[in-house]
Design a protein around this motif. Structure first.
Motif, PDB file in Angstrom:
ATOM      1  N   LEU A  39      50.816  39.621  29.706  1.00 13.91           N
ATOM      2  CA  LEU A  39      51.823  38.590  29.497  1.00 13.91           C
ATOM      3  C   LEU A  39      51.240  37.224  29.870  1.00 13.91           C
ATOM      4  O   LEU A  39      50.401  37.131  30.757  1.00 13.91           O
ATOM      5  CB  LEU A  39      53.029  38.823  30.426  1.00 13.91           C
ATOM      6  N   HIS A  40      51.697  36.191  29.186  1.00 10.20           N
ATOM      7  CA  HIS A  40      51.445  34.809  29.604  1.00 10.20           C
ATOM      8  C   HIS A  40      50.031  34.292  29.357  1.00 10.20           C
ATOM      9  O   HIS A  40      49.574  33.375  30.041  1.00 10.20           O
ATOM     10  CB  HIS A  40      51.822  34.601  31.072  1.00 10.20           C
ATOM     11  N   GLY A  41      49.312  34.903  28.422  1.00  9.64           N
ATOM     12  CA  GLY A  41      48.102  34.230  27.936  1.00  9.64           C
ATOM     13  C   GLY A  41      46.794  34.655  28.542  1.00  9.64           C
ATOM     14  O   GLY A  41      46.691  35.667  29.235  1.00  9.64           O
ATOM     15  N   LEU A  42      45.789  33.834  28.265  1.00 13.17           N
ATOM     16  CA  LEU A  42      44.395  34.202  28.501  1.00 13.17           C
ATOM     17  C   LEU A  42      43.784  33.599  29.756  1.00 13.17           C
ATOM     18  O   LEU A  42      42.754  34.073  30.226  1.00 13.17           O
ATOM     19  CB  LEU A  42      43.546  33.700  27.315  1.00 13.17           C
ATOM     20  N   VAL A  43      44.338  32.522  30.261  1.00 15.44           N
ATOM     21  CA  VAL A  43      43.615  31.796  31.317  1.00 15.44           C
ATOM     22  C   VAL A  43      44.064  32.197  32.723  1.00 15.44           C
ATOM     23  O   VAL A  43      43.425  31.847  33.706  1.00 15.44           O
ATOM     24  CB  VAL A  43      43.732  30.260  31.144  1.00 15.44           C
ATOM     25  N   ARG A  44      45.138  32.951  32.787  1.00 15.33           N
ATOM     26  CA  ARG A  44      45.651  33.412  34.069  1.00 15.33           C
ATOM     27  C   ARG A  44      44.678  34.386  34.748  1.00 15.33           C
ATOM     28  O   ARG A  44      44.668  34.515  35.967  1.00 15.33           O
ATOM     29  CB  ARG A  44      46.994  34.096  33.761  1.00 15.33           C
ATOM     30  N   THR A  45      43.899  35.094  33.945  1.00 14.13           N
ATOM     31  CA  THR A  45      42.988  36.104  34.488  1.00 14.13           C
ATOM     32  C   THR A  45      41.523  35.672  34.373  1.00 14.13           C
ATOM     33  O   THR A  45      40.612  36.450  34.608  1.00 14.13           O
ATOM     34  CB  THR A  45      43.173  37.428  33.723  1.00 14.13           C
ATOM     35  N   LYS A  46      41.312  34.428  34.002  1.00 14.27           N
ATOM     36  CA  LYS A  46      39.956  33.918  33.782  1.00 14.27           C
ATOM     37  C   LYS A  46      39.477  33.207  35.045  1.00 14.27           C
ATOM     38  O   LYS A  46      40.288  32.556  35.720  1.00 14.27           O
ATOM     39  CB  LYS A  46      40.065  32.899  32.633  1.00 14.27           C
ATOM     40  N   ALA A  47      38.189  33.283  35.339  1.00 12.53           N
ATOM     41  CA  ALA A  47      37.648  32.535  36.489  1.00 12.53           C
ATOM     42  C   ALA A  47      37.478  31.076  36.074  1.00 12.53           C
ATOM     43  O   ALA A  47      36.766  30.775  35.114  1.00 12.53           O
ATOM     44  CB  ALA A  47      36.303  33.119  36.895  1.00 12.53           C
ATOM     45  N   TRP A  48      38.166  30.176  36.752  1.00 13.75           N
ATOM     46  CA  TRP A  48      38.042  28.745  36.464  1.00 13.75           C
ATOM     47  C   TRP A  48      36.892  28.186  37.306  1.00 13.75           C
ATOM     48  O   TRP A  48      36.490  28.783  38.310  1.00 13.75           O
ATOM     49  CB  TRP A  48      39.337  27.999  36.786  1.00 13.75           C
ATOM     50  N   GLU A  49      36.433  27.015  36.892  1.00 14.74           N
ATOM     51  CA  GLU A  49      35.323  26.379  37.586  1.00 14.74           C
ATOM     52  C   GLU A  49      35.871  25.248  38.459  1.00 14.74           C
ATOM     53  O   GLU A  49      36.781  24.525  38.020  1.00 14.74           O
ATOM     54  CB  GLU A  49      34.434  25.790  36.482  1.00 14.74           C
ATOM     55  N   LEU A  50      35.323  25.122  39.657  1.00 13.86           N
ATOM     56  CA  LEU A  50      35.739  24.015  40.525  1.00 13.86           C
ATOM     57  C   LEU A  50      34.918  22.784  40.166  1.00 13.86           C
ATOM     58  O   LEU A  50      33.698  22.789  40.277  1.00 13.86           O
ATOM     59  CB  LEU A  50      35.502  24.396  41.985  1.00 13.86           C
TER      60      LEU A  50
END
Ligand SMILES: O=P(O)(O)OC[C@H]1O[C@@H](O)[C@H](O)[C@@H](O)[C@@H]1O
Length: 307
Positions: A94-105
């Motif tokens: 649910l709620h898309g692709l970026v919720r479980t993606k590692a973001w960059e600081l």
């Protein structure tokens, strides 16, 4: 710096530390003279926000899995490029692709007024393009002060216009569900998803007793959550988000969800959203910004949504 046997902690600035766990999750611990805040790099997920002298405004489920690549239940999930179920595929989260993606600081800044600003970013990759075939970049600026401010910028890096849904899917910690009320939604057209998409117009305060899945259209810039039990009033101020979703699974549905169970009484989701007819269409090269600011005052200090 190293603390417990398997958690490595690095001081990034006077007010920001980063802890890395062996499971592959990294979390930013922000502590300044105004508030404390935890932010996971996975999903750019704010997991707690505690202004000085107050309790945590956010709720994280005690049953949430904290696993790489799995959604966390609680805090503030960032939803993009779809909100809720994927329109065609039930196998996707649910709620898309970026919720479980590692973001960059990208940036850490201790500001002279005592607040802290961090910037996290992510963009399309092979995996996202195999599901949603568009190029994009996302930037989330988080300001931790007496308030919490989130600015989400979506840039269309594709060769054609893109259309997407987006949301701040915030879980608020509350004292008692039946005692809480929400103002600022008076007069909004409502769709009740738990009652066959029944449509009506909101008259007065919103009370969430149990299962509640309602979309309030054309919401104004300020929504207020009143919590007499915890003795506080939480003010949400948003820009460029047209809908407010209010959600709680209620007892029966919560018991079927191993990551919620009996914790359903301790939270309400009040979510600022652009979805469905309010989805954003963005021309090539353009950036769309949406903003949410959350703050808390003693109970009774704000009487209406426009306070
Ligand atoms: O993915 P999460 O955090 O468990 O949230 C799921 C819920 O998110 C809400 O926004 C939806 O209205 C619900 O229908 C849905 O069940």
């Amino acid at each position: 710096m190293e603390t417990a046997a398997h958690v490595h902690v690095h001081q990034l600035s006077q007010t920001v530390r980063m802890a890395s766990e062996p499971a592959g999750l990294s979390v930013l611990l922000i502590e300044n003279e105004q508030a404390r805040c935890l932010v996971y790099l996975q999903g750019a997920h704010v997991a707690s926000f505690t202004p000085n002298g107050q309790g945590n405004l956010l709720f994280m489920s005690p049953y949430s899995a904290y696993e790489k690549g799995k959604p966390f239940r609680g805090g503030i999930p960032i939803c993009f490029p779809w909100f809720g179920k994927h329109p065609k595929r039930d196998d996707l989260y649910l709620h898309g692709l970026v919720r479980t993606k590692a973001w960059e600081l990208r940036e850490v800044n201790d500001i002279a007024d005592g607040s802290t600003k961090i910037i996290l970013a992510t963009e399309d990759d092979e995996c996202t393009r195999s599901i949603w075939p568009h190029r994009f970049s996302l930037q989330l600026t988080i300001t931790v002060a007496a308030f919490l401010r989130l600015e989400l910028q979506v840039t269309n890096a594709d060769e054609q216009p893109i259309s997407f849904e987006e949301a701040f899917h915030t879980y608020f910690h509350i004292g008692s569900l039946p005692d809480c009320s929400i103002t600022g939604l008076e007069g909004c057209p409502v769709v009740d998803r738990a009652d066959g998409n029944r449509e009506y117009s909101q008259n007065g305060l919103v009370f969430v007793g149990g299962e509640f899945v309602r979309i309030f259209e054309h919401a104004g810039p300020v929504v207020v959550l009143h919590d007499p039990i915890l003795g506080r009033t939480i003010r949400m101020e948003q820009e460029n988000l047209k809908q407010v979703f209010v959600w709680n699974p209620g007892d029966e549905k919560a018991r079927q969800n191993p990551e919620v169970l009996d914790a359903w009484k301790d939270f309400v989701c009040v979510e600022q959203v652009n979805s469905g007819k309010a989805a954003v269409v963005l021309e090539k090269g353009r950036t769309h910004q949406s903003t949410l600011q959350i703050s808390s005052l003693p109970y009774g200090n704000l009487t209406g949504g426009h306070a």
